[in-house]
Scaffold this motif. Sequence first.
Motif, PDB file in Angstrom:
ATOM      1  N   LEU A   1       0.829  -1.204   0.000  1.00 29.14           N
ATOM      2  CA  LEU A   1       0.000   0.000   0.000  1.00 29.14           C
ATOM      3  C   LEU A   1       0.866   1.257   0.000  1.00 29.14           C
ATOM      4  O   LEU A   1       0.590   2.214  -0.744  1.00 29.14           O
ATOM      5  CB  LEU A   1      -0.927  -0.009   1.216  1.00 29.14           C
ATOM      6  N   LEU A   2       1.918   1.268   0.813  1.00 27.47           N
ATOM      7  CA  LEU A   2       2.821   2.422   0.835  1.00 27.47           C
ATOM      8  C   LEU A   2       3.524   2.598  -0.501  1.00 27.47           C
ATOM      9  O   LEU A   2       3.709   3.725  -0.975  1.00 27.47           O
ATOM     10  CB  LEU A   2       3.853   2.248   1.954  1.00 27.47           C
ATOM     11  N   LEU A   3       3.920   1.486  -1.117  1.00 30.46           N
ATOM     12  CA  LEU A   3       4.594   1.569  -2.413  1.00 30.46           C
ATOM     13  C   LEU A   3       3.677   2.180  -3.461  1.00 30.46           C
ATOM     14  O   LEU A   3       4.108   3.036  -4.257  1.00 30.46           O
ATOM     15  CB  LEU A   3       5.051   0.176  -2.841  1.00 30.46           C
ATOM     16  N   ILE A   4       2.425   1.777  -3.470  1.00 34.58           N
ATOM     17  CA  ILE A   4       1.476   2.308  -4.452  1.00 34.58           C
ATOM     18  C   ILE A   4       1.226   3.794  -4.213  1.00 34.58           C
ATOM     19  O   ILE A   4       1.266   4.620  -5.143  1.00 34.58           O
ATOM     20  CB  ILE A   4       0.165   1.512  -4.413  1.00 34.58           C
ATOM     21  N   LEU A   5       0.982   4.169  -2.956  1.00 34.73           N
ATOM     22  CA  LEU A   5       0.652   5.560  -2.658  1.00 34.73           C
ATOM     23  C   LEU A   5       1.827   6.494  -2.927  1.00 34.73           C
ATOM     24  O   LEU A   5       1.663   7.566  -3.522  1.00 34.73           O
ATOM     25  CB  LEU A   5       0.198   5.683  -1.201  1.00 34.73           C
ATOM     26  N   LEU A   6       3.021   6.105  -2.501  1.00 33.85           N
ATOM     27  CA  LEU A   6       4.179   6.964  -2.724  1.00 33.85           C
ATOM     28  C   LEU A   6       4.579   7.006  -4.195  1.00 33.85           C
ATOM     29  O   LEU A   6       5.122   8.017  -4.661  1.00 33.85           O
ATOM     30  CB  LEU A   6       5.353   6.484  -1.865  1.00 33.85           C
ATOM     31  N   SER A   7       4.324   5.926  -4.932  1.00 38.05           N
ATOM     32  CA  SER A   7       4.647   5.924  -6.360  1.00 38.05           C
ATOM     33  C   SER A   7       3.743   6.868  -7.145  1.00 38.05           C
ATOM     34  O   SER A   7       4.145   7.364  -8.206  1.00 38.05           O
ATOM     35  CB  SER A   7       4.516   4.510  -6.933  1.00 38.05           C
ATOM     36  N   LEU A   8       2.551   7.125  -6.626  1.00 41.48           N
ATOM     37  CA  LEU A   8       1.637   8.020  -7.325  1.00 41.48           C
ATOM     38  C   LEU A   8       2.142   9.454  -7.365  1.00 41.48           C
ATOM     39  O   LEU A   8       1.719  10.238  -8.231  1.00 41.48           O
ATOM     40  CB  LEU A   8       0.251   7.975  -6.655  1.00 41.48           C
ATOM     41  N   PHE A   9       3.036   9.817  -6.434  1.00 43.19           N
ATOM     42  CA  PHE A   9       3.535  11.186  -6.377  1.00 43.19           C
ATOM     43  C   PHE A   9       5.042  11.281  -6.588  1.00 43.19           C
ATOM     44  O   PHE A   9       5.559  12.380  -6.793  1.00 43.19           O
ATOM     45  CB  PHE A   9       3.191  11.816  -5.014  1.00 43.19           C
ATOM     46  N   GLY A  10       5.744  10.162  -6.538  1.00 42.54           N
ATOM     47  CA  GLY A  10       7.201  10.216  -6.570  1.00 42.54           C
ATOM     48  C   GLY A  10       7.814  10.438  -7.937  1.00 42.54           C
ATOM     49  O   GLY A  10       9.036  10.576  -8.044  1.00 42.54           O
ATOM     50  N   TRP A  11       7.023  10.471  -8.989  1.00 40.24           N
ATOM     51  CA  TRP A  11       7.552  10.588 -10.344  1.00 40.24           C
ATOM     52  C   TRP A  11       7.503  12.003 -10.889  1.00 40.24           C
ATOM     53  O   TRP A  11       8.095  12.293 -11.945  1.00 40.24           O
ATOM     54  CB  TRP A  11       6.748   9.698 -11.287  1.00 40.24           C
ATOM     55  N   ILE A  12       6.826  12.917 -10.196  1.00 37.56           N
ATOM     56  CA  ILE A  12       6.544  14.238 -10.757  1.00 37.56           C
ATOM     57  C   ILE A  12       7.824  15.030 -10.991  1.00 37.56           C
ATOM     58  O   ILE A  12       8.034  15.610 -12.071  1.00 37.56           O
ATOM     59  CB  ILE A  12       5.577  14.998  -9.836  1.00 37.56           C
ATOM     60  N   GLY A  13       8.708  15.075 -10.000  1.00 36.75           N
ATOM     61  CA  GLY A  13       9.931  15.865 -10.151  1.00 36.75           C
ATOM     62  C   GLY A  13      10.833  15.361 -11.259  1.00 36.75           C
ATOM     63  O   GLY A  13      11.430  16.155 -12.006  1.00 36.75           O
TER      64      GLY A  13
END
Length: 360
Positions: free
Chosen positions: A225-237
């Motif tokens: 669950l943490l991997l999915i949630l953090l991956s949703l925002f970790g690619w923007i930069g």
Amino acid sequence: MSAVLPTPTPSTDAAAALPAVAPQSPGARAWARFKRNRLGYVSLWLFGVLLVLATFAELISNDRPLLARIDGQWHAPVFSNPSERTLGGDFDTGTDWKDPFIDELLARPGNWALFTLNPHSADSLDYFDPTLPPGEPSARNWLGTDSRGRDLLARLIYGFRISVWFALALTAVGTAIGVLAGALQGYFGGRVDMFLQRFIEIWGALPELYLLIIFASVFEPSLLLLLILLSLFGWIGLSDYVRAEFLRNRGLEFVKAARAMGLSNRQIIWRHVLPNSMTPVITFMPFRMAGAILALTSLDFLGLGVPQSVPSLGELLRLGKENLDAWWIIGSTFCVLVGTMLLLTFIGDALRDAFDTRKS
């Protein structure tokens, strides 16, 4: 008046006899520059060794022996723990190798057991330890125990493994999404770029921490669950840097030549533009891993991360805050975190210098 003698020149035969130096590829030149940075090169090897050791933590820190010979029978408890009744006990449950009964059994002639370097697991409790938790560092527990009596060194080893592999997975997923989004924006431009830019602006404005709190209260906390949630925002930069590289490279001559040869957009992106746009992706990877480790540690510290039964560095920091008199808990965890961040920072600095084309 003396004649001026001509300057001797090397013969063509001698020049031809010289060995030809093969030109190095850009990757080979970058690797050579990386190796010249001793601090980054040593940090990479040290981090790799620590990762391999932590990956096989069960063979380093375990309350079950690697190999045992009891009454003429061979056992490998680290892989398959025999029941106590199999060893002559009264119960049909897994053997507790810290039980005094096992000590008496191993004291018999011909019986022996080969334990790991640290004879403790991350979640095992030593019910026969006379000291009350949290226990200070001793010969029995090298770094002491936490407030629940669990071995601190074992918790650190297993927690380091979870943090690093989670960071690797999060970095891989975030990098893949960021490269894909940046490549589409930079290569096609126009409406595709405008639409994705507006989407990124809206998506990046969402409160990430609030969403984590909401999902943590609705779903059972887990690493997936943490991997999915953090991956949703970790690619923007990362997508912004990839977009800039694609915008710069798509107008170069080799891309125009590839189009003239009739290659498809997918072939041009995969074979020509993407390999020449990977510099920011590679140089940012260690720093993205460091950010992922700190993110997981922070969430575990706040109680929004992995379950309580899973060893984590954030949980140890929280236990250290709750037991400030037990200095060994927060002190050792802090040293592990700082050491990991320093290694990743040194690797990232070396990679940045290695891919700097201004340096020979």
